[in-house]
Design a protein around this motif. Structure first.
Motif, PDB file in Angstrom:
ATOM      1  N   ILE A  30     -52.547 -29.289 -12.926  1.00 13.98           N
ATOM      2  CA  ILE A  30     -51.670 -28.377 -13.174  1.00 13.98           C
ATOM      3  C   ILE A  30     -52.222 -27.125 -13.710  1.00 13.98           C
ATOM      4  O   ILE A  30     -51.808 -26.025 -13.226  1.00 13.98           O
ATOM      5  CB  ILE A  30     -50.892 -28.877 -14.611  1.00 13.98           C
ATOM      6  CG1 ILE A  30     -50.125 -30.343 -14.246  1.00 13.98           C
ATOM      7  CG2 ILE A  30     -49.833 -27.962 -15.000  1.00 13.98           C
ATOM      8  CD1 ILE A  30     -49.343 -30.898 -15.450  1.00 13.98           C
ATOM      9  N   MET A  38     -53.455 -25.461 -10.038  1.00 12.16           N
ATOM     10  CA  MET A  38     -52.345 -25.101  -9.557  1.00 12.16           C
ATOM     11  C   MET A  38     -51.869 -23.735 -10.026  1.00 12.16           C
ATOM     12  O   MET A  38     -51.405 -22.874  -9.487  1.00 12.16           O
ATOM     13  CB  MET A  38     -51.190 -25.877  -9.104  1.00 12.16           C
ATOM     14  CG  MET A  38     -51.635 -27.237  -8.275  1.00 12.16           C
ATOM     15  SD  MET A  38     -50.401 -28.526  -8.014  1.00 12.16           S
ATOM     16  CE  MET A  38     -49.854 -29.285  -9.528  1.00 12.16           C
ATOM     17  N   ARG A  39     -51.659 -23.665 -11.611  1.00 12.24           N
ATOM     18  CA  ARG A  39     -51.006 -22.532 -12.091  1.00 12.24           C
ATOM     19  C   ARG A  39     -52.055 -21.538 -12.646  1.00 12.24           C
ATOM     20  O   ARG A  39     -51.306 -20.542 -13.211  1.00 12.24           O
ATOM     21  CB  ARG A  39     -50.113 -23.271 -12.975  1.00 12.24           C
ATOM     22  CG  ARG A  39     -48.974 -24.001 -12.671  1.00 12.24           C
ATOM     23  CD  ARG A  39     -48.332 -23.434 -11.466  1.00 12.24           C
ATOM     24  NE  ARG A  39     -47.485 -22.374 -11.685  1.00 12.24           N
ATOM     25  CZ  ARG A  39     -46.132 -22.343 -12.075  1.00 12.24           C
ATOM     26  NH1 ARG A  39     -45.530 -23.469 -12.234  1.00 12.24           N
ATOM     27  NH2 ARG A  39     -45.641 -21.129 -12.369  1.00 12.24           N
ATOM     28  N   ALA A  91     -57.239 -29.106  -6.877  1.00 11.16           N
ATOM     29  CA  ALA A  91     -56.018 -28.160  -6.777  1.00 11.16           C
ATOM     30  C   ALA A  91     -56.217 -26.606  -6.323  1.00 11.16           C
ATOM     31  O   ALA A  91     -55.569 -26.017  -5.756  1.00 11.16           O
ATOM     32  CB  ALA A  91     -55.069 -28.064  -8.066  1.00 11.16           C
ATOM     33  N   LEU A 150     -42.710 -26.087 -12.314  1.00  9.03           N
ATOM     34  CA  LEU A 150     -43.562 -26.390 -10.960  1.00  9.03           C
ATOM     35  C   LEU A 150     -42.948 -26.178  -9.710  1.00  9.03           C
ATOM     36  O   LEU A 150     -41.625 -26.219  -9.983  1.00  9.03           O
ATOM     37  CB  LEU A 150     -44.112 -27.851 -11.014  1.00  9.03           C
ATOM     38  CG  LEU A 150     -45.044 -28.114 -12.127  1.00  9.03           C
ATOM     39  CD1 LEU A 150     -45.555 -29.719 -12.014  1.00  9.03           C
ATOM     40  CD2 LEU A 150     -46.273 -27.167 -12.251  1.00  9.03           C
ATOM     41  N   GLU A 187     -45.703 -28.125  -5.831  1.00  7.19           N
ATOM     42  CA  GLU A 187     -46.665 -28.608  -6.905  1.00  7.19           C
ATOM     43  C   GLU A 187     -46.071 -29.743  -7.488  1.00  7.19           C
ATOM     44  O   GLU A 187     -46.850 -30.734  -7.872  1.00  7.19           O
ATOM     45  CB  GLU A 187     -46.643 -27.383  -8.023  1.00  7.19           C
ATOM     46  CG  GLU A 187     -47.524 -26.117  -7.475  1.00  7.19           C
ATOM     47  CD  GLU A 187     -47.067 -25.029  -8.439  1.00  7.19           C
ATOM     48  OE1 GLU A 187     -48.006 -24.002  -8.473  1.00  7.19           O
ATOM     49  OE2 GLU A 187     -46.241 -24.980  -9.135  1.00  7.19           O
ATOM     50  N   THR A 219     -47.261 -32.495  -5.171  1.00  6.27           N
ATOM     51  CA  THR A 219     -48.876 -32.863  -5.386  1.00  6.27           C
ATOM     52  C   THR A 219     -48.829 -33.780  -6.677  1.00  6.27           C
ATOM     53  O   THR A 219     -49.670 -34.628  -6.541  1.00  6.27           O
ATOM     54  CB  THR A 219     -49.571 -31.663  -5.587  1.00  6.27           C
ATOM     55  OG1 THR A 219     -49.363 -30.985  -4.408  1.00  6.27           O
ATOM     56  CG2 THR A 219     -51.009 -31.870  -5.998  1.00  6.27           C
TER      57      THR A 219
END
Length: 316
Positions: free
Chosen positions: A143, A146-147, A178, A299, A303, A306
């Motif tokens: 997380i 990705m963010r 990620a 998300l 995402e 994933t």
């Protein structure tokens, strides 16, 4: 007449004594568990509180009674002796710091059953439970990777131990899988019970543009969460769902299901099962680790896929 009254009084006394004996027998037949918390004690919003939740659930569902001691002065042995005097069917110690005292008293009281969480003992009357923390923290790392918008994220540990290193390894691997461009800042505060140290560590990382922080540091981690909220960045909780501690910062929490582990131990006591000193390892598949609900961010479909794929892989 007086003789009749005395006879009735005597019979009533016998009934009273009998009732008291029955109550004593009933109470003694109820299984009980003793809990030795971490040195930070209850109110950590994390490790000790999660264990207490497991015992509270056992009390409600299994009619198991419990007692606990908080070794706030660091005297684990004295706290354990108090629990042993209460004649509990099982005494559970939290974290590796309790192990020396548990093993000393386990040898002194070979008929007393003990369990230790987050460490492994070889003694026959000490059952051990550890977790695959890397599996849960990997999800947190995904997380964060990705963010992140700055490509800077941070991991803040308490004491530098094998357990905390497993958290770090999972987190780092998740971030890297990620986002190859992300940098992971890492530090260990050396303490699990100093929120000011946590806040200081968080500030240093925030100054280096970290926009997601993952503290694994007990009470020290609360300072990280508070600092993240003050600085308007995101953070992750650990062990328990810590969203309520910083509702503008905590995206989700890596659940380390100490509550489930303690409940299962209490159930063994309630079912009168013999504990054999085994070592049990709990991961995603065993519902030993997981994620709290994701809040504050949404998300994307990609995402979420994933994350779902990682969850499924861990559970297989």
């Amino acid at each position: 007449m007086m003789k009749h009254v005395l006879r009735i009084s005597f019979m009533m006394l016998l009934l009273f004594i009998s009732a008291c004996s029955a109550n004593a027998t009933d109470e003694s037949s109820v299984p009980s568990v003793g809990l030795l918390t971490t040195e930070s004690g209850l109110g950590d919003g994390s490790f000790s509180d999660s264990a207490l939740q497991g015992l509270e659930r056992a009390r409600e569902e299994l009619e198991v009674t419990f007692d606990y001691r908080e070794p706030l002065d660091g005297d684990y042995e004295a706290s354990l002796r108090e629990l042993i005097e209460r004649d509990h069917a099982l005494i559970i110690g939290l974290a590796y710091q309790t192990q020396p005292a548990i093993e000393k008293l386990a040898e002194e009281y070979p008929d007393q059953q003990f369990a230790i969480i987050d460490s492994v003992s070889e003694l026959p009357n000490v059952s051990s439970i550890t977790f695959k923390e890397n599996e849960g923290s990997y999800l947190i790392g995904l997380i964060a990777g990705m963010r992140t918008e700055t490509n800077e994220v941070g991991f803040i540990g308490g004491e530098d131990t094998e357990v905390i290193q497993r958290f770090e390894t999972g987190f780092v691997n998740g971030v890297k899988d990620a986002n190859k461009e992300a940098t992971i800042q890492t530090t260990y505060t050396g303490s699990f019970d100093d929120d000011q140290l946590g806040a200081e560590a968080a500030r240093k990382m925030i100054e280096q543009d970290a926009d997601f922080l993952f503290p694994v540091a007990g009470y020290t981690g609360l300072g990280v969460l508070e600092e993240a909220q003050k600085s308007n960045i995101y953070a992750f909780g650990v062990d328990s769902d810590q969203f309520f501690l910083a509702e503008k910062a905590v995206v989700t929490s890596m659940l380390k299901r100490i509550d489930n582990a303690v409940y299962d131990l209490a159930k063994s006591v309630a079912d009168k099962e013999s504990l054999t000193g085994d070592h049990t390892v709990l991961g995603l598949k065993e519902d030993g680790v997981g994620l709290a609900p994701i809040r504050l961010i949404q998300l994307t479909n990609e995402e979420q896929e994933t994350l779902d794929a990682a969850l499924k892989e861990g559970e297989e």
